[in-house]
Design a protein around this motif. Structure first.
Motif, PDB file in Angstrom:
ATOM      1  N   GLU A 297      -1.137   3.131  -3.880  1.00 10.03           N
ATOM      2  CA  GLU A 297      -0.481   1.876  -4.445  1.00 10.03           C
ATOM      3  C   GLU A 297      -1.984   1.090  -4.843  1.00 10.03           C
ATOM      4  O   GLU A 297      -2.523   0.667  -3.722  1.00 10.03           O
ATOM      5  N   PHE A 298      -2.109   0.684  -5.758  1.00 16.07           N
ATOM      6  CA  PHE A 298      -3.123  -0.366  -6.218  1.00 16.07           C
ATOM      7  C   PHE A 298      -2.930  -1.486  -5.512  1.00 16.07           C
ATOM      8  O   PHE A 298      -2.113  -2.404  -5.598  1.00 16.07           O
ATOM      9  N   CYS A 299      -4.209  -1.904  -4.506  1.00 19.47           N
ATOM     10  CA  CYS A 299      -3.739  -2.957  -3.592  1.00 19.47           C
ATOM     11  C   CYS A 299      -5.096  -3.959  -3.580  1.00 19.47           C
ATOM     12  O   CYS A 299      -5.059  -4.665  -2.875  1.00 19.47           O
TER      13      CYS A 299
ATOM     14  N   HIS B  76      -9.365  -0.700  -3.230  1.00 17.21           N
ATOM     15  CA  HIS B  76      -8.374   0.227  -2.895  1.00 17.21           C
ATOM     16  C   HIS B  76      -8.748   1.754  -3.170  1.00 17.21           C
ATOM     17  O   HIS B  76      -8.261   2.608  -2.073  1.00 17.21           O
TER      18      HIS B  76
ATOM     19  N   HIS C 281       0.803  -1.009   0.090  1.00 17.66           N
ATOM     20  CA  HIS C 281      -0.003  -0.069  -0.191  1.00 17.66           C
ATOM     21  C   HIS C 281       0.982   1.232   0.021  1.00 17.66           C
ATOM     22  O   HIS C 281       2.084   1.170   0.085  1.00 17.66           O
TER      23      HIS C 281
ATOM     24  N   MET D 198      -9.774   3.105   0.426  1.00 17.68           N
ATOM     25  CA  MET D 198      -8.678   2.944   1.394  1.00 17.68           C
ATOM     26  C   MET D 198      -8.305   4.586   1.649  1.00 17.68           C
ATOM     27  O   MET D 198      -7.128   4.639   1.255  1.00 17.68           O
TER      28      MET D 198
ATOM     29  N   CYS E 200      -4.772   5.672  -0.456  1.00 21.21           N
ATOM     30  CA  CYS E 200      -3.699   5.033  -0.854  1.00 21.21           C
ATOM     31  C   CYS E 200      -3.117   5.032  -1.985  1.00 21.21           C
ATOM     32  O   CYS E 200      -3.964   4.932  -2.972  1.00 21.21           O
TER      33      CYS E 200
END
Ligand code: CUA
Length: 334
Positions: free
Chosen positions: A209-211, A215, A171, A218, A207
């Motif tokens: 960062e693609f998680c 996502h 993340h 987040m 967030c």
């Protein structure tokens, strides 16, 4: 007449560009409310200003040449202009100028890096906050054991270091008013420092960062409080919590860790409906589910281990909230 229109157009474009840059969201970065946030914005504007200057100079020259050397009424049919092969002096000039500009920008950027890093002074107090990223929420844990979810509380004018960890995938913590982004990666601890200089709620945290599927949900926000207000918040949230504070903590846990997939009232949505599910009030079953997630063969539904590493107090807080909620509590558990 046509010439006037062209000149006006040529002048209007850069003016429109500058106005858009200053007032439209998406071009201007959010206002910085910390030393590092302001430095990042300063670097942005210097790089943007330099690029804009180069762009305007080149486009203006291009336009001037198009107008100056255009086909005129008295140009003879099939006329060929002079054929020029190379010009060493001009080539050296147009190589050196961009090289000097880029070198200058690089040196300037590196000189500003220490202010972005905002390394706290060796002497003096630094507040360290443990940040755990999980699919799909942020958990903040303060030195006295207080916990918050998705909302970071920090005191104004104090050096803060976030210790970023992840228990599942990569993340990236990012509240753009406060400072730049930093990854939370499983298996290591990353640090990010800042000192907020203004109180207020800064709500643009995401967030970075693609998680996974949720996502985009987040998100996070930073509440910068006055020093006394922050101390009060810490004291109010220091464990062991009173019953009503436990329920309140459980409610923020539910909103952060459960509701993004299962709905605020457990009505389902992305995940299956949970209202009335007895696992919600069975500590052992709940602990196992939160720790391991669910990935059943033959079942397309997948649940990440949203509570991996949760303490008994955290699990009890969630149960306390569920039991207090008319929407969620299984029959007979209230
Ligand atoms: Cu966490 Cu994207």
């Amino acid at each position: 007449m046509r010439r006037t229109v062209l000149v006006l157009l040529a002048l209007a474009l850069p003016v429109a560009g500058v106005v858009a840059a200053l007032f439209l969201p998406g071009i201007a970065p959010p206002r910085g409310v910390s030393d590092s946030g302001r430095t990042i914005n300063e670097i942005y504007w210097v790089a943007f200003g330099l690029s804009a200057l180069v762009f305007i100079l080149i486009e203006a020259t291009l336009l001037a040449f198009i107008l100056r050397f255009r086909h005129r009424r008295d140009t003879p049919e099939g006329f060929e202009g002079p054929q020029i092969h190379g010009n060493t002096r001009i080539e050296i000039i147009w190589t050196l100028i961009p090289a000097a500009l880029l070198l200058g920008l690089t040196i300037y950027t590196f000189m500003r890096v220490p202010d972005v890093e905002a390394t706290p002074p060796a002497s003096g107090e630094t507040l360290e906050i443990e940040v755990t990223a999980r699919q799909f929420y942020w958990q903040y844990e303060y030195p006295n054991g207080a916990i918050s979810y998705d909302v970071l509380y920090v005191p104004v004018d104090q050096h803060v270091t976030l210790l970023l960890r992840s228990t599942d995938v990569a993340h990236s913590w990012w509240v753009s008013e406060i400072t730049g982004k930093r990854d939370a990666i499983p298996g290591r601890t990353n640090r990010i420092n800042f000192r907020a200089t203004e109180t207020g709620r800064f709500e643009h945290g995401v967030c970075g960062e693609f998680c996974g599927t949720q996502h985009t949900r987040m998100t996070t926000e930073a509440h910068v409080l006055g020093a006394e207000e922050f101390e009060q918040w810490l004291a109010d949230n220091e464990p062991p919590l009173a019953d009503d504070a436990t329920v309140a903590l459980g409610e923020t846990q539910w909103a952060a860790a459960c509701a993004k997939c299962h709905g605020l009232a457990g009505e389902g949505g992305y995940g299956p409906p949970l209202a009335g599910n007895t696992t919600l009030v069975n500590a052992d079953a709940l602990r196992q589910l939160l720790n391991e997630g669910q990935d059943l063969e033959g079942n397309p539904g997948y649940m990440p281990p949203v509570g991996r590493g949760w303490t008994d107090e955290q699990i009890q807080a969630l149960i306390a909230f569920v039991e207090s909620s008319a929407d969620l509590a299984p029959e007979g558990s209230r």
